[in-house]
Design a protein around this motif. Structure first.
Motif, PDB file in Angstrom:
ATOM      1  N   THR A   1      79.853  80.303  40.060  1.00 14.59           N
ATOM      2  CA  THR A   1      80.460  78.996  40.713  1.00 14.59           C
ATOM      3  C   THR A   1      79.416  78.164  41.750  1.00 14.59           C
ATOM      4  OG1 THR A   1      81.094  80.438  42.609  1.00 14.59           O
ATOM      5  CG2 THR A   1      82.719  80.182  40.834  1.00 14.59           C
ATOM      6  N   HIS A   2      78.227  78.683  41.806  1.00 17.59           N
ATOM      7  CA  HIS A   2      77.061  77.911  42.435  1.00 17.59           C
ATOM      8  C   HIS A   2      76.618  76.512  41.915  1.00 17.59           C
ATOM      9  CE1 HIS A   2      77.396  81.047  45.361  1.00 17.59           C
ATOM     10  NE2 HIS A   2      77.234  82.057  44.421  1.00 17.59           N
ATOM     11  N   ALA A   3      76.867  75.460  42.096  1.00 17.95           N
ATOM     12  CA  ALA A   3      76.512  74.307  41.290  1.00 17.95           C
ATOM     13  C   ALA A   3      75.013  73.986  41.486  1.00 17.95           C
ATOM     14  CB  ALA A   3      77.176  73.034  41.747  1.00 17.95           C
ATOM     15  N   GLU A   4      74.570  74.370  42.576  1.00 22.11           N
ATOM     16  CA  GLU A   4      73.226  74.337  42.762  1.00 22.11           C
ATOM     17  C   GLU A   4      72.304  75.148  42.026  1.00 22.11           C
ATOM     18  OE1 GLU A   4      74.540  76.930  46.130  1.00 22.11           O
ATOM     19  OE2 GLU A   4      75.103  75.051  45.067  1.00 22.11           O
ATOM     20  N   PHE A   5      72.714  76.501  41.718  1.00 19.30           N
ATOM     21  CA  PHE A   5      71.918  77.366  40.836  1.00 19.30           C
ATOM     22  C   PHE A   5      71.944  76.841  39.280  1.00 19.30           C
ATOM     23  CE2 PHE A   5      72.814  80.842  43.669  1.00 19.30           C
ATOM     24  CZ  PHE A   5      71.937  80.379  44.739  1.00 19.30           C
ATOM     25  N   TYR A   6      73.317  76.197  38.889  1.00 16.48           N
ATOM     26  CA  TYR A   6      73.398  76.172  37.522  1.00 16.48           C
ATOM     27  C   TYR A   6      72.522  74.873  37.399  1.00 16.48           C
ATOM     28  CZ  TYR A   6      75.005  73.976  33.135  1.00 16.48           C
ATOM     29  OH  TYR A   6      75.075  73.119  32.084  1.00 16.48           O
ATOM     30  N   PHE A   7      72.471  73.774  37.935  1.00 16.14           N
ATOM     31  CA  PHE A   7      71.575  72.783  37.568  1.00 16.14           C
ATOM     32  C   PHE A   7      70.120  72.824  37.855  1.00 16.14           C
ATOM     33  CE2 PHE A   7      76.027  70.630  38.586  1.00 16.14           C
ATOM     34  CZ  PHE A   7      76.167  70.115  37.473  1.00 16.14           C
ATOM     35  N   ALA A   8      70.017  73.822  38.729  1.00 14.59           N
ATOM     36  CA  ALA A   8      68.313  74.057  38.807  1.00 14.59           C
ATOM     37  C   ALA A   8      67.968  74.987  37.583  1.00 14.59           C
ATOM     38  CB  ALA A   8      68.138  75.007  40.209  1.00 14.59           C
ATOM     39  N   TYR A   9      68.846  75.782  37.256  1.00 13.41           N
ATOM     40  CA  TYR A   9      68.317  76.524  36.096  1.00 13.41           C
ATOM     41  C   TYR A   9      68.497  75.706  34.677  1.00 13.41           C
ATOM     42  CZ  TYR A   9      70.173  81.019  38.598  1.00 13.41           C
ATOM     43  OH  TYR A   9      70.213  81.803  39.383  1.00 13.41           O
ATOM     44  N   GLN A  10      69.188  74.582  34.581  1.00 14.99           N
ATOM     45  CA  GLN A  10      69.199  73.832  33.570  1.00 14.99           C
ATOM     46  C   GLN A  10      68.032  73.059  33.660  1.00 14.99           C
ATOM     47  OE1 GLN A  10      71.921  70.319  33.442  1.00 14.99           O
ATOM     48  NE2 GLN A  10      72.588  70.996  31.604  1.00 14.99           N
ATOM     49  N   GLN A  11      67.639  72.600  34.787  1.00 15.44           N
ATOM     50  CA  GLN A  11      66.512  71.523  34.907  1.00 15.44           C
ATOM     51  C   GLN A  11      65.164  72.269  34.548  1.00 15.44           C
ATOM     52  OE1 GLN A  11      65.961  68.298  35.402  1.00 15.44           O
ATOM     53  NE2 GLN A  11      68.180  68.464  35.214  1.00 15.44           N
ATOM     54  N   ILE A  12      65.026  73.596  34.882  1.00 15.81           N
ATOM     55  CA  ILE A  12      64.068  74.591  34.484  1.00 15.81           C
ATOM     56  C   ILE A  12      63.816  74.753  33.014  1.00 15.81           C
ATOM     57  CG2 ILE A  12      63.054  77.090  34.687  1.00 15.81           C
ATOM     58  CD1 ILE A  12      64.179  76.836  37.462  1.00 15.81           C
ATOM     59  N   VAL A  13      64.928  75.212  32.634  1.00 16.96           N
ATOM     60  CA  VAL A  13      65.126  75.394  30.965  1.00 16.96           C
ATOM     61  C   VAL A  13      64.725  73.875  30.123  1.00 16.96           C
ATOM     62  CG1 VAL A  13      66.590  75.609  28.916  1.00 16.96           C
ATOM     63  CG2 VAL A  13      66.657  77.092  30.823  1.00 16.96           C
ATOM     64  N   GLN A  14      65.193  72.834  30.750  1.00 19.43           N
ATOM     65  CA  GLN A  14      64.636  71.597  30.190  1.00 19.43           C
ATOM     66  C   GLN A  14      63.158  71.135  30.212  1.00 19.43           C
ATOM     67  OE1 GLN A  14      67.328  68.617  32.279  1.00 19.43           O
ATOM     68  NE2 GLN A  14      68.414  68.315  30.476  1.00 19.43           N
ATOM     69  N   VAL A  15      62.622  71.470  31.322  1.00 19.19           N
ATOM     70  CA  VAL A  15      61.294  71.338  31.651  1.00 19.19           C
ATOM     71  C   VAL A  15      60.286  72.133  30.723  1.00 19.19           C
ATOM     72  CG1 VAL A  15      59.363  71.446  33.344  1.00 19.19           C
ATOM     73  CG2 VAL A  15      61.325  70.228  33.895  1.00 19.19           C
ATOM     74  N   VAL A  16      60.844  73.325  30.618  1.00 14.36           N
ATOM     75  CA  VAL A  16      59.970  74.545  30.018  1.00 14.36           C
ATOM     76  C   VAL A  16      60.157  74.247  28.321  1.00 14.36           C
ATOM     77  CG1 VAL A  16      60.056  76.997  29.157  1.00 14.36           C
ATOM     78  CG2 VAL A  16      60.250  76.138  31.656  1.00 14.36           C
ATOM     79  N   LEU A  17      61.166  73.956  27.949  1.00 15.92           N
ATOM     80  CA  LEU A  17      61.187  73.719  26.391  1.00 15.92           C
ATOM     81  C   LEU A  17      60.957  72.429  25.997  1.00 15.92           C
ATOM     82  CD1 LEU A  17      64.730  75.454  25.679  1.00 15.92           C
ATOM     83  CD2 LEU A  17      62.713  76.442  25.070  1.00 15.92           C
ATOM     84  N   LEU A  18      61.178  71.227  26.585  1.00 13.77           N
ATOM     85  CA  LEU A  18      60.667  70.122  26.480  1.00 13.77           C
ATOM     86  C   LEU A  18      59.168  69.812  26.281  1.00 13.77           C
ATOM     87  CD1 LEU A  18      63.504  67.733  27.539  1.00 13.77           C
ATOM     88  CD2 LEU A  18      63.030  68.506  25.181  1.00 13.77           C
ATOM     89  N   THR A  19      58.592  70.332  27.597  1.00 17.34           N
ATOM     90  CA  THR A  19      56.978  70.275  27.800  1.00 17.34           C
ATOM     91  C   THR A  19      56.436  71.079  26.699  1.00 17.34           C
ATOM     92  OG1 THR A  19      57.466  69.891  30.244  1.00 17.34           O
ATOM     93  CG2 THR A  19      55.526  70.604  29.629  1.00 17.34           C
ATOM     94  N   LEU A  20      56.836  72.390  26.590  1.00 15.90           N
ATOM     95  CA  LEU A  20      56.216  73.167  25.819  1.00 15.90           C
ATOM     96  C   LEU A  20      56.693  73.072  24.302  1.00 15.90           C
ATOM     97  CD1 LEU A  20      55.863  76.626  28.044  1.00 15.90           C
ATOM     98  CD2 LEU A  20      54.037  74.835  27.616  1.00 15.90           C
ATOM     99  N   SER A  21      56.359  71.696  23.849  1.00 16.75           N
ATOM    100  CA  SER A  21      56.745  71.515  22.612  1.00 16.75           C
ATOM    101  C   SER A  21      56.090  70.291  22.111  1.00 16.75           C
ATOM    102  CB  SER A  21      58.426  71.169  22.650  1.00 16.75           C
ATOM    103  OG  SER A  21      58.618  69.819  22.984  1.00 16.75           O
ATOM    104  N   THR A  22      56.569  69.814  20.783  1.00 16.68           N
ATOM    105  CA  THR A  22      55.629  68.743  20.243  1.00 16.68           C
ATOM    106  C   THR A  22      56.515  67.512  20.078  1.00 16.68           C
ATOM    107  OG1 THR A  22      56.111  69.262  17.845  1.00 16.68           O
ATOM    108  CG2 THR A  22      53.906  70.249  19.026  1.00 16.68           C
ATOM    109  N   VAL A  23      57.464  67.546  21.059  1.00 20.71           N
ATOM    110  CA  VAL A  23      58.437  66.247  21.069  1.00 20.71           C
ATOM    111  C   VAL A  23      57.779  65.320  21.634  1.00 20.71           C
ATOM    112  CG1 VAL A  23      60.418  65.202  22.208  1.00 20.71           C
ATOM    113  CG2 VAL A  23      60.436  67.630  21.499  1.00 20.71           C
TER     114      VAL A  23
END
Length: 258
Positions: free
Chosen positions: A159-181
């Motif tokens: 139920t911690h909103a700040e945790f969820y959106f922080a986790y989401q941003q980390i995943v987005q940065v990692v998966l998109l940055t470490l890709s050939t997109v």
């Protein structure tokens, strides 16, 4: 009523919810279209190769990624608002609830990215549109894997909103940055160590973007091993995410909350 029918009904309900949030659709579409029609054109003038042709197909994959991750937002809201507790009281198994959310997340992402693909086909010539029909089932598996990641993040954040959106941003940065997109693998090899180059090469987003570029817009013959690689890199995300979400639901059943 069979278990399968209940799963499909729950999946259909969550799928429709994604498209009922008109403000979200407007924001996502505006961001993806700006990437496709503004960023790609501007960067095209800065690169020594046709960056527009390189990046536009990748925007379709980015749309798939972002829409699949929205599954986590819906799960997080359902946990916070007690909707999950209601679902667990219905005549459907816990495993069925997990499968329903993954199916809905995968389907919503596939439909949303298909709308971006239609726009991409209008601004960039495609030489083998029918190859896309072969790619769609594999993109659906990828979308389910990404939805699994989102489900895991929502379960871990509780139920911690700040945790969820922080986790989401980390995943987005990692998966998109470490890709050939955003950049070709040849550029990656120039600046990153071999280990990270391997990570980028096996990133399912890299594989999906390259498949869209080569098989839909360039028109190369589809290589079965390439499609198998998309499956092999996507399925683990689905399994890990599904198991994490299942654990969260079981915890809610036992304790009443996470």
């Amino acid at each position: 009523m069979t278990e399968l029918l209940r799963i499909l009904q729950l999946a259909g309900n969550d799928f429709s919810y994604f498209f009922r949030t008109k403000w979200l659709m407007a924001v996502l579409l505006s961001l993806n279209l700006s990437d496709m029609l503004v960023v790609a054109l501007v960067y095209h003038r800065l690169m020594d190769f046709n960056y527009f042709q390189f990046f536009v197909p990748a925007v379709v994959v980015m749309g798939l990624f972002v829409a699949a991750l929205d599954t986590g937002r819906r799960i997080w809201l359902a946990i916070r608002e007690g909707v999950i507790q209601y679902y667990l009281s219905l005549p459907i198994s816990t495993k069925g609830v997990v499968i329903a959310y993954l199916l809905a997340g995968g389907l919503a992402a596939l439909v949303y990215s298909s709308s971006l693909l239609l726009i991409a086909l209008l601004v960039l010539p495609a030489h083998a549109i029918w190859n896309t029909l072969v790619l769609l089932p594999f993109f659906f598996v990828l979308a389910m894997g990404l939805a699994g990641i989102a489900a895991a993040l929502a379960a871990l954040a509780s139920t911690h909103a700040e945790f969820y959106f922080a986790y989401q941003q980390i995943v987005q940065v990692v998966l998109l940055t470490l890709s050939t997109v955003f950049y070709p693998i040849a550029v990656v090899r120039q600046y990153l160590p071999p280990f990270l180059v391997s990570v980028v090469s096996h990133n399912p987003l890299s594989l999906a973007a390259e498949a869209m570029r080569q098989y839909t817009f360039v028109g190369d013959p589809i290589q079965p091993w390439f499609l198998v690689n998309i499956l092999l890199t996507s399925i683990p995300f689905t399994i890990v995410g599904g198991l994490t979400y299942f654990w969260a639901l079981r915890t809610i059943q036992v304790k009443g909350k996470l």
